[in-house]
Design an enzyme around this catalytic site. Structure first.
Site, PDB file in Angstrom:
ATOM      1  N   ARG A  10       0.848  -1.206   0.000  1.00 28.15           N
ATOM      2  CA  ARG A  10       0.000   0.000   0.000  1.00 28.15           C
ATOM      3  C   ARG A  10       0.880   1.252   0.000  1.00 28.15           C
ATOM      4  NH1 ARG A  10      -2.223   1.589   5.992  1.00 28.15           N
ATOM      5  NH2 ARG A  10      -0.477   0.769   7.214  1.00 28.15           N
ATOM      6  N   GLU A  58     -18.508   4.550  -1.269  1.00 26.92           N
ATOM      7  CA  GLU A  58     -17.674   3.901  -2.289  1.00 26.92           C
ATOM      8  C   GLU A  58     -18.382   3.727  -3.631  1.00 26.92           C
ATOM      9  OE1 GLU A  58     -16.123   2.985   1.740  1.00 26.92           O
ATOM     10  OE2 GLU A  58     -18.108   2.840   0.791  1.00 26.92           O
ATOM     11  N   PHE A  83     -14.397  -2.797   0.639  1.00 27.01           N
ATOM     12  CA  PHE A  83     -15.353  -1.784   0.212  1.00 27.01           C
ATOM     13  C   PHE A  83     -15.247  -1.486  -1.284  1.00 27.01           C
ATOM     14  CE2 PHE A  83     -14.086  -0.467   4.675  1.00 27.01           C
ATOM     15  CZ  PHE A  83     -15.053  -1.268   5.255  1.00 27.01           C
ATOM     16  N   ASP A 117      -8.163  -5.511  12.458  1.00 27.98           N
ATOM     17  CA  ASP A 117      -9.447  -4.981  11.999  1.00 27.98           C
ATOM     18  C   ASP A 117     -10.513  -6.072  11.904  1.00 27.98           C
ATOM     19  OD1 ASP A 117      -8.286  -2.547  11.902  1.00 27.98           O
ATOM     20  OD2 ASP A 117      -8.351  -2.311   9.730  1.00 27.98           O
TER      21      ASP A 117
END
Length: 315
Positions: A10, A58, A83, A117
């Site tokens: 990322r 989104e 998402f 998460d």
């Protein structure tokens, strides 16, 4: 591999976007209130006038990206994989895929390595979803170098592209003079005659570790990095499977609909071969440190080694 340089893909994505934006003023980046996490904030800082925060919406973001692409802009739409691929699937299918618009989707925080998460954010289904959209290119880079190359390749490709990036820092394994990234072409990282292992994403490094352990047992594994899952390098898949007679696929994704399924689709038609799929076994993830989760779900090098050894020996 503690002494090896590690970078989260990322982070590579964010830096690559900023570099791309410097030389291509038509590039626009969109995010869904996650610029810090997806690392699009790097682009935002450099080119604030070309960054659009669409908020936690989104589906709308994908519609905005489609509109920008229709006017000749080069939009990169970013969010967590859950998402981007999950929540916005219908908009991607109908507003981007159907009209074949030039939208690039940067999906970060994919797989169980999202860690603490938990299951709601650990998307192990995104590749399966994106594979069903006609014309969608899917790239799952294995390290920093490959992630940056993927962004450039996505820009150069005419049409929709889905890129999958991770939160966990992973070893840089492609830093060599002979490395070449080409859409739809797998890369043989290790030769072997006994079994072929096709791996993708962060599992490529883990698979190389497993192959080294197998070699100490006299099992020579051919390791192939499949960074582009669609279109798949069918020629290489068939050739490698024919050469070794046994195939293993390794992915940080559900064994349903991902790399393993794509490989099996090809081999069932063109070169029937015994295959073992290693991935997330039709289950949700859970909250916990990323490294511990990778081990618990059998996706670390040691676990991969053990599974392949048993598979090879017919146990």
């Amino acid at each position: 591999m503690s002494d090896v340089k590690k970078i989260a893909t990322r982070d590579s994505y964010g830096k690559a976007l900023a570099e791309l934006g410097a030389s291509h003023p038509e590039v626009v980046v969109l995010d869904a209130d996650l610029a810090g996490a997806t690392k699009t904030a790097v682009f935002k800082k450099a080119f604030p006038e070309r960054h659009i925060d669409c908020g936690i919406a989104e589906g709308n973001m994908m519609g905005v990206a489609a509109g920008l692409a229709a006017t000749g802009k080069f939009p990169f739409a970013s969010s967590f994989a859950m998402f981007a691929a999950g929540r916005a699937f219908e908009q991607i299918r109908n507003s981007i895929g159907y009209p074949k618009l030039n939208v690039k989707i940067g999906a970060t925080h994919a797989g169980i390595s999202v860690g603490e998460d938990g299951a709601t954010h650990q998307c192990n289904e995104d590749i399966a979803l994106m594979r069903t959209i006609p014309g969608m290119v899917i790239i799952n880079p294995s390290d920093d170098l490959e992630a940056r190359a993927a962004v450039q390749a996505a820009y150069e490709h005419q049409g929709p592209v889905y890129m999958r990036f991770g939160r966990l820092a992973v070893p840089v394994i492609n830093e060599n003079e002979g490395y070449k990234f080409e859409l739809g072409k797998g890369i043989v990282l290790r030769e072997g005659k006994d079994v072929t292992i096709f791996a993708t994403g962060l599992e490529v490094a883990e698979t190389l570790n497993a192959a080294e352990k197998l070699a100490t047992d006299g099992i020579e594994a051919k390791v192939v990095n499949i960074h582009t899952i669609k279109p798949l390098d069918e020629e290489l898949v068939v050739a490698a499977a024919t050469e070794t007679g046994k195939v293993v696929t390794v992915e940080e994704h559900s064994i349903i609909g991902g790399l393993g399924s794509a490989i099996c689709d090809v081999l069932a038609e063109k070169a029937p071969t015994k295959v073992m799929k290693i991935g997330v076994n039709d289950t949700y993830g859970e909250s916990g440190p990323a490294i511990e989760l990778i081990k618990k779900y059998g996706l670390d090098g040691e676990s991969i080694y053990g599974k392949i050894k048993k598979f090879y020996m017919g146990l």
